[in-house]
Design a protein around this motif. Structure first.
Motif, PDB file in Angstrom:
ATOM      1  N   ASP A 156      -8.971  -3.657 -72.935  1.00  0.00           N
ATOM      2  CA  ASP A 156      -8.514  -3.908 -74.255  1.00  0.00           C
ATOM      3  C   ASP A 156      -8.669  -5.405 -74.630  1.00  0.00           C
ATOM      4  O   ASP A 156      -8.306  -5.494 -75.934  1.00  0.00           O
ATOM      5  N   MET A 157      -8.988  -6.340 -73.775  1.00  0.00           N
ATOM      6  CA  MET A 157      -9.202  -7.469 -74.099  1.00  0.00           C
ATOM      7  C   MET A 157     -10.189  -7.987 -75.027  1.00  0.00           C
ATOM      8  O   MET A 157     -11.409  -7.133 -75.163  1.00  0.00           O
ATOM      9  N   GLN A 158     -10.129  -9.096 -75.881  1.00  0.00           N
ATOM     10  CA  GLN A 158     -11.245  -9.553 -76.592  1.00  0.00           C
ATOM     11  C   GLN A 158     -12.305 -10.398 -75.664  1.00  0.00           C
ATOM     12  O   GLN A 158     -11.669 -10.858 -74.503  1.00  0.00           O
ATOM     13  N   PRO A 159     -13.268 -10.505 -76.226  1.00  0.00           N
ATOM     14  CA  PRO A 159     -14.234 -11.458 -75.239  1.00  0.00           C
ATOM     15  C   PRO A 159     -13.996 -12.432 -74.737  1.00  0.00           C
ATOM     16  O   PRO A 159     -14.125 -13.074 -73.631  1.00  0.00           O
ATOM     17  N   ASP A 160     -13.065 -13.324 -75.660  1.00  0.00           N
ATOM     18  CA  ASP A 160     -12.528 -14.975 -75.256  1.00  0.00           C
ATOM     19  C   ASP A 160     -11.556 -14.476 -74.126  1.00  0.00           C
ATOM     20  O   ASP A 160     -11.456 -15.399 -73.219  1.00  0.00           O
ATOM     21  N   ASP A 161     -10.774 -13.654 -74.227  1.00  0.00           N
ATOM     22  CA  ASP A 161      -9.735 -13.167 -73.351  1.00  0.00           C
ATOM     23  C   ASP A 161     -10.513 -12.623 -71.816  1.00  0.00           C
ATOM     24  O   ASP A 161      -9.872 -13.153 -70.981  1.00  0.00           O
ATOM     25  N   LYS A 162     -11.615 -12.099 -71.918  1.00  0.00           N
ATOM     26  CA  LYS A 162     -12.273 -11.654 -70.675  1.00  0.00           C
ATOM     27  C   LYS A 162     -12.805 -12.834 -70.092  1.00  0.00           C
ATOM     28  O   LYS A 162     -12.730 -13.120 -68.652  1.00  0.00           O
ATOM     29  N   VAL A 163     -13.202 -13.895 -70.791  1.00  0.00           N
ATOM     30  CA  VAL A 163     -13.882 -15.062 -70.130  1.00  0.00           C
ATOM     31  C   VAL A 163     -12.519 -15.787 -69.509  1.00  0.00           C
ATOM     32  O   VAL A 163     -12.983 -16.264 -68.289  1.00  0.00           O
ATOM     33  N   PHE A 164     -11.538 -15.990 -70.208  1.00  0.00           N
ATOM     34  CA  PHE A 164     -10.310 -16.665 -69.640  1.00  0.00           C
ATOM     35  C   PHE A 164      -9.725 -15.949 -68.333  1.00  0.00           C
ATOM     36  O   PHE A 164      -9.578 -16.618 -67.416  1.00  0.00           O
ATOM     37  N   LEU A 165      -9.758 -14.600 -68.490  1.00  0.00           N
ATOM     38  CA  LEU A 165      -9.388 -13.954 -67.348  1.00  0.00           C
ATOM     39  C   LEU A 165     -10.049 -13.905 -65.917  1.00  0.00           C
ATOM     40  O   LEU A 165      -9.559 -14.111 -64.998  1.00  0.00           O
ATOM     41  N   GLU A 166     -11.380 -14.097 -66.340  1.00  0.00           N
ATOM     42  CA  GLU A 166     -12.216 -14.221 -65.088  1.00  0.00           C
ATOM     43  C   GLU A 166     -12.099 -15.652 -64.494  1.00  0.00           C
ATOM     44  O   GLU A 166     -12.175 -15.666 -63.205  1.00  0.00           O
ATOM     45  N   HIS A 167     -12.164 -16.424 -65.341  1.00  0.00           N
ATOM     46  CA  HIS A 167     -12.008 -17.930 -64.917  1.00  0.00           C
ATOM     47  C   HIS A 167     -10.716 -18.032 -63.980  1.00  0.00           C
ATOM     48  O   HIS A 167     -10.420 -18.613 -63.018  1.00  0.00           O
ATOM     49  N   TYR A 168      -9.603 -17.458 -64.692  1.00  0.00           N
ATOM     50  CA  TYR A 168      -8.272 -17.677 -63.983  1.00  0.00           C
ATOM     51  C   TYR A 168      -8.198 -16.800 -62.786  1.00  0.00           C
ATOM     52  O   TYR A 168      -7.430 -17.264 -61.713  1.00  0.00           O
ATOM     53  N   PHE A 169      -8.986 -15.763 -62.552  1.00  0.00           N
ATOM     54  CA  PHE A 169      -9.008 -15.081 -61.211  1.00  0.00           C
ATOM     55  C   PHE A 169      -9.884 -15.687 -60.182  1.00  0.00           C
ATOM     56  O   PHE A 169      -9.358 -15.903 -59.162  1.00  0.00           O
ATOM     57  N   LEU A 209      -6.310 -17.318 -58.584  1.00  0.00           N
ATOM     58  CA  LEU A 209      -5.965 -15.888 -57.702  1.00  0.00           C
ATOM     59  C   LEU A 209      -6.863 -15.994 -56.410  1.00  0.00           C
ATOM     60  O   LEU A 209      -6.281 -15.770 -55.334  1.00  0.00           O
ATOM     61  N   MET A 210      -8.280 -15.827 -56.549  1.00  0.00           N
ATOM     62  CA  MET A 210      -9.152 -15.562 -55.646  1.00  0.00           C
ATOM     63  C   MET A 210      -8.916 -16.317 -54.220  1.00  0.00           C
ATOM     64  O   MET A 210      -8.888 -15.903 -53.349  1.00  0.00           O
ATOM     65  N   PRO A 211      -8.773 -17.580 -54.477  1.00  0.00           N
ATOM     66  CA  PRO A 211      -8.666 -18.380 -53.233  1.00  0.00           C
ATOM     67  C   PRO A 211      -7.241 -18.030 -52.358  1.00  0.00           C
ATOM     68  O   PRO A 211      -7.299 -18.447 -51.008  1.00  0.00           O
ATOM     69  N   GLU A 251      -3.058  -5.849 -61.860  1.00  0.00           N
ATOM     70  CA  GLU A 251      -4.177  -4.988 -62.606  1.00  0.00           C
ATOM     71  C   GLU A 251      -5.349  -5.884 -62.506  1.00  0.00           C
ATOM     72  O   GLU A 251      -6.455  -5.612 -62.463  1.00  0.00           O
ATOM     73  N   LEU A 252      -5.318  -7.174 -62.654  1.00  0.00           N
ATOM     74  CA  LEU A 252      -6.401  -8.239 -62.854  1.00  0.00           C
ATOM     75  C   LEU A 252      -7.110  -8.064 -61.471  1.00  0.00           C
ATOM     76  O   LEU A 252      -8.345  -8.194 -61.356  1.00  0.00           O
ATOM     77  N   ILE A 253      -6.343  -8.266 -60.447  1.00  0.00           N
ATOM     78  CA  ILE A 253      -6.900  -8.141 -59.020  1.00  0.00           C
ATOM     79  C   ILE A 253      -7.641  -6.938 -58.606  1.00  0.00           C
ATOM     80  O   ILE A 253      -8.685  -6.910 -58.417  1.00  0.00           O
ATOM     81  N   LEU A 254      -7.033  -5.717 -59.247  1.00  0.00           N
ATOM     82  CA  LEU A 254      -7.863  -4.478 -59.193  1.00  0.00           C
ATOM     83  C   LEU A 254      -9.007  -4.491 -60.034  1.00  0.00           C
ATOM     84  O   LEU A 254     -10.291  -3.935 -59.333  1.00  0.00           O
ATOM     85  N   HIS A 255      -8.832  -5.140 -60.879  1.00  0.00           N
ATOM     86  CA  HIS A 255     -10.385  -5.210 -62.098  1.00  0.00           C
ATOM     87  C   HIS A 255     -11.513  -6.079 -61.233  1.00  0.00           C
ATOM     88  O   HIS A 255     -12.678  -5.378 -61.293  1.00  0.00           O
ATOM     89  N   PHE A 256     -11.209  -7.006 -60.626  1.00  0.00           N
ATOM     90  CA  PHE A 256     -12.080  -8.140 -60.238  1.00  0.00           C
ATOM     91  C   PHE A 256     -12.307  -7.919 -58.570  1.00  0.00           C
ATOM     92  O   PHE A 256     -12.887  -8.592 -58.057  1.00  0.00           O
ATOM     93  N   LEU A 257     -12.018  -6.558 -58.207  1.00  0.00           N
ATOM     94  CA  LEU A 257     -12.141  -6.377 -56.748  1.00  0.00           C
ATOM     95  C   LEU A 257     -13.825  -6.491 -56.333  1.00  0.00           C
ATOM     96  O   LEU A 257     -13.906  -6.789 -55.096  1.00  0.00           O
TER      97      LEU A 257
END
Length: 689
Positions: free
Chosen positions: A119-132, A136-138, A201-207
């Motif tokens: 459901d996210m807009q393109p800028d949101d997706k970029v932000f969330l990937e960077h945030y993850f 989160l990932m570390p 949900e963010l963790i699940l998406h970037f598995l």
């Protein structure tokens, strides 16, 4: 051969699920403000979690110990009860999903959205990937299940991401914990003021980024509920540890008990479900799919973001100072003149706290004794006891460390009380102390006198604003002397064997209740008006139920206000046609216990109590019910009881078919809780004038 089930009896577990269904009804009620409905849905979920942890856990153990054992009302075995519970809980879970789905639509209209990555807009997706990747990932601890990495221990009520990983040689299972004190549960995205994504949900998406050497074939979020039912006295008492250390050991043990429920948020391959079931040791009927998030505590953050929209919340209510209380006279002197009565949450607990604080500084006071079952995290009451001890008063506190899920809080307070010089006792083996009793002993004119407080609820400032409870403070020496006997017995690890005025479980409550019902039966048989009324949280005691049925058959009018479990079905011809049962589920948790005997107001017996009519309360705990002798207080309690019977907004009536339906018996709407608060405000205003 087992006795046949009586048509007027209900299984306690199924009755409890019907109670939680009433909570779910509040969560779905359009007349309840939206943010308050969200609180009800959170309560529904936490209720269901605890039910599985305690009741399902207990039945699970019973099923393996004695397959023929059955409940004493419906004759259902543990296996039969579990099957019925799992079916009913599945229906409730599906209803919960519908309620949640409706919330999302309503919240969107208020400018709040909980989104998926798609459901996210393109800028949101970029932000969330960077945030993850950065935040989160570390901190993630992924694991691939194999011979060298066995299936991990999954913590109770915590969320995990599970993933089916494709390899050259087949498939493997990956697991990542999604609960971490460092993680923010709701991640705000840049494209809107109140647009969020859940961290799991963010963790699940970037598995795929975590398991980059594998092919992600399917994924889901899971959460397990573990059995938390432990026999404290028998199974975990360690002779080498003191009692408090034993309780700490129990808490650690509880966290590792067997799973009783598995929830998942995505449709998983049957094979994966089977593998998870095998690892967890649970049956197919213990697996639940949830469309809603697996845990709803994030609702509080959404509510906070909407605080400025007052129409989404209940109108603010503040507990009032009772009209009878003066600020210019010491509390003990006031209670000597006239008994005090407090009705929570409509009236404030501050007068009782004031009594404790004044007692701690009063030169006349010799000692303060009190039973503590559940107290607030930052308890003014405990602080007052500590101050009293530091002022040289003898302070004796029975701290019940077995108050389920409050053990850690009570352990900490017991240490602080002990450090301050209070004498701490922990009650009696195999018997919980659930009474709500406080006694102040002082000298006056060379004589020993008592101020005694008896309540229906815990000494907890927080719940006193959320639960309906009653409290009486009296200088009556008949009550005082018998209450002193209760404390004396507790200090000697003994039980009160006989009483004249108080009803004290486990030896002198159930039997006296039976005697008073018998008195009403005798009146009915003599052609005189006869009445029994009771308000409590639950009715399960078979001995009392049988006596109520006998009273109904004899023509005694019986009115019961039972918030939760009720194993007695009213209106059954030939058995319970003279019994009416209602349940009130509203803004405040109905918690007060009232017993009434007698149709004539002048001669009726009125008690307030700590005990429900449950076998555990009447025969396995120390409980205290006290008679109310002050005429004005007695009349007020009776008026409150009979007004609650007229509630047609938050009351549901139990029918002869075992189902509850809303009371809609008048065009004039009466919400008893709102009525009592309005009266408290009115009395406070009159006092100021």
């Amino acid at each position: 051969m087992a006795e046949k089930k009586q048509k007027y009896l209900e299984n306690r577990e199924l009755s409890w699920l019907k109670f939680n269904e009433r909570v779910l009804e509040e969560a779905a009620d359009p007349f309840v403000p939206l943010c308050e409905r969200m609180s009800f849905l959170s309560i529904f979920q936490s209720n269901l979690d605890e039910f599985f942890m305690v009741r399902v856990g207990s039945l699970h153990d019973q099923m393996h110990v004695d397959k023929t054992a059955h409940d004493n009302k419906t004759k259902m075995t543990a296996k039969e009860q579990l099957a019925a519970i799992f079916d009913a809980a599945r229906i409730l879970s599906e209803q919960k999903d519908l309620v949640y789905r409706n919330y999302m639509q309503l919240l969107k209209a208020e400018g709040v959205e909980l989104l998926s990555f798609a459901d996210m807009q393109p800028d949101d997706k970029v932000f969330l990937e960077h945030y993850f990747k950065e935040a989160l990932m570390p901190l993630l601890s992924p694991q691939v299940i194999g011979k060298k990495q066995p299936f991990p221990f999954l913590k109770n009520k915590e969320i995990y991401a599970v993933v089916v990983l494709g390899t050259k040689n087949g498939e493997k299972l990956g697991i990542i914990p999604c609960s971490n004190e460092v993680f923010e549960r709701l991640i705000k995205v840049p494209s809107g003021k109140e647009r969020y994504m859940l961290v799991e949900e963010l963790i699940l998406h970037f598995l795929p980024l975590v398991f980059e050497r594998y092919t992600v074939k399917s994924k889901s979020l899971i959460r397990i509920i573990r059995n938390a039912d432990i026999d404290v006295d028998e199974a975990f008492y360690d002779e080498d540890l003191d009692y408090r250390d034993s309780m700490e050991k129990l808490i650690r043990t509880r966290r590792r008990l067997c799973p009783v429920k598995l929830e998942h948020s995505r449709v998983l391959d049957v094979t994966i479900i089977e593998n998870l079931r095998k690892e967890l040791g649970i049956g197919a009927d213990q697996v639940y799919f949830s469309e809603a998030p697996l845990e709803l505590s994030f609702f509080s953050q959404i509510q906070d973001s909407l605080r400025e929209k007052r129409e989404l919340f209940f109108e603010k209510r503040v507990p009032q100072q009772p009209a009878c209380i003066r600020n210019d006279l010491p509390v003990i002197d006031q209670i000597e003149e006239k008994d005090w009565f407090l009705s929570f949450p409509y009236e404030s607990m501050k007068p009782f706290i004031r009594l404790l604080k004044e007692a701690g500084e009063d030169e006349r006071v010799v000692s303060i004794r009190m039973t503590l079952y559940r107290v607030a995290k930052n308890s003014q009451i405990v602080e007052a006891l500590i101050d009293a001890a530091e002022n040289g008063k003898e302070v004796v506190v029975l701290v019940e460390l077995r108050a389920r899920f409050d053990e850690e809080n009570n352990i900490e307070w017991s240490r602080r009380l002990e450090d301050a010089g209070c004498r701490i006792i922990y009650g009696i083996d195999h018997i919980k102390v659930h009474s709500k009793l406080c006694q102040i002993t002082y000298k006056k004119d060379g004589e020993i006198r008592h101020i005694t407080q008896i309540g229906t609820g815990n000494y907890n400032e927080k719940t006193a604003k959320l639960y309906t409870d009653l409290s009486v403070m009296t200088a009556n020496e008949k009550i005082g002397e018998e209450s002193a006997e209760v404390f004396h017995a507790l200090c000697l690890e003994q039980l009160v064997e006989k009483t004249k005025y108080l009803l004290v479980a486990p030896k002198c409550l159930q039997s006296k209740i039976i005697v008073m019902i018998d008195e009403e039966i005798a009146k009915a048989k003599a052609g005189k008006p006869a009445y029994v009324g009771a308000k409590m949280n639950a009715l399960t005691d078979k001995v009392i139920i049988d006596k109520l049925v006998e009273a109904s058959k004899a023509g005694v009018k019986i009115e019961l206000i039972i918030r939760g479990i009720c194993c007695l079905i009213p209106g059954v011809e030939g058995y319970t046609e003279n019994i009416r049962v209602i349940s009130i589920v509203g803004r405040y948790l109905e918690h007060s216990r009232i017993y009434l005997f007698g149709a004539e107001e002048e001669t009726a017996k009125v008690y307030i109590a700590s005990a429900d009519f449950m076998t555990r309360n009447t025969t396995k705990r120390v409980e205290v019910a006290a008679p109310v002798w002050d005429k004005a207080i007695k009349e007020r309690i009776m008026d409150m009881f009979h007004l609650m019977l007229k509630d047609n907004v938050k009351a549901r009536e139990l029918g002869s078919d075992g189902n509850y339906s809303r009371v809609t018996d008048s065009d004039v709407k009466l919400n008893s809780q709102e009525y009592f608060f309005a009266m408290s405000y009115q009395q406070a205003e009159n006092t100021e004038k």
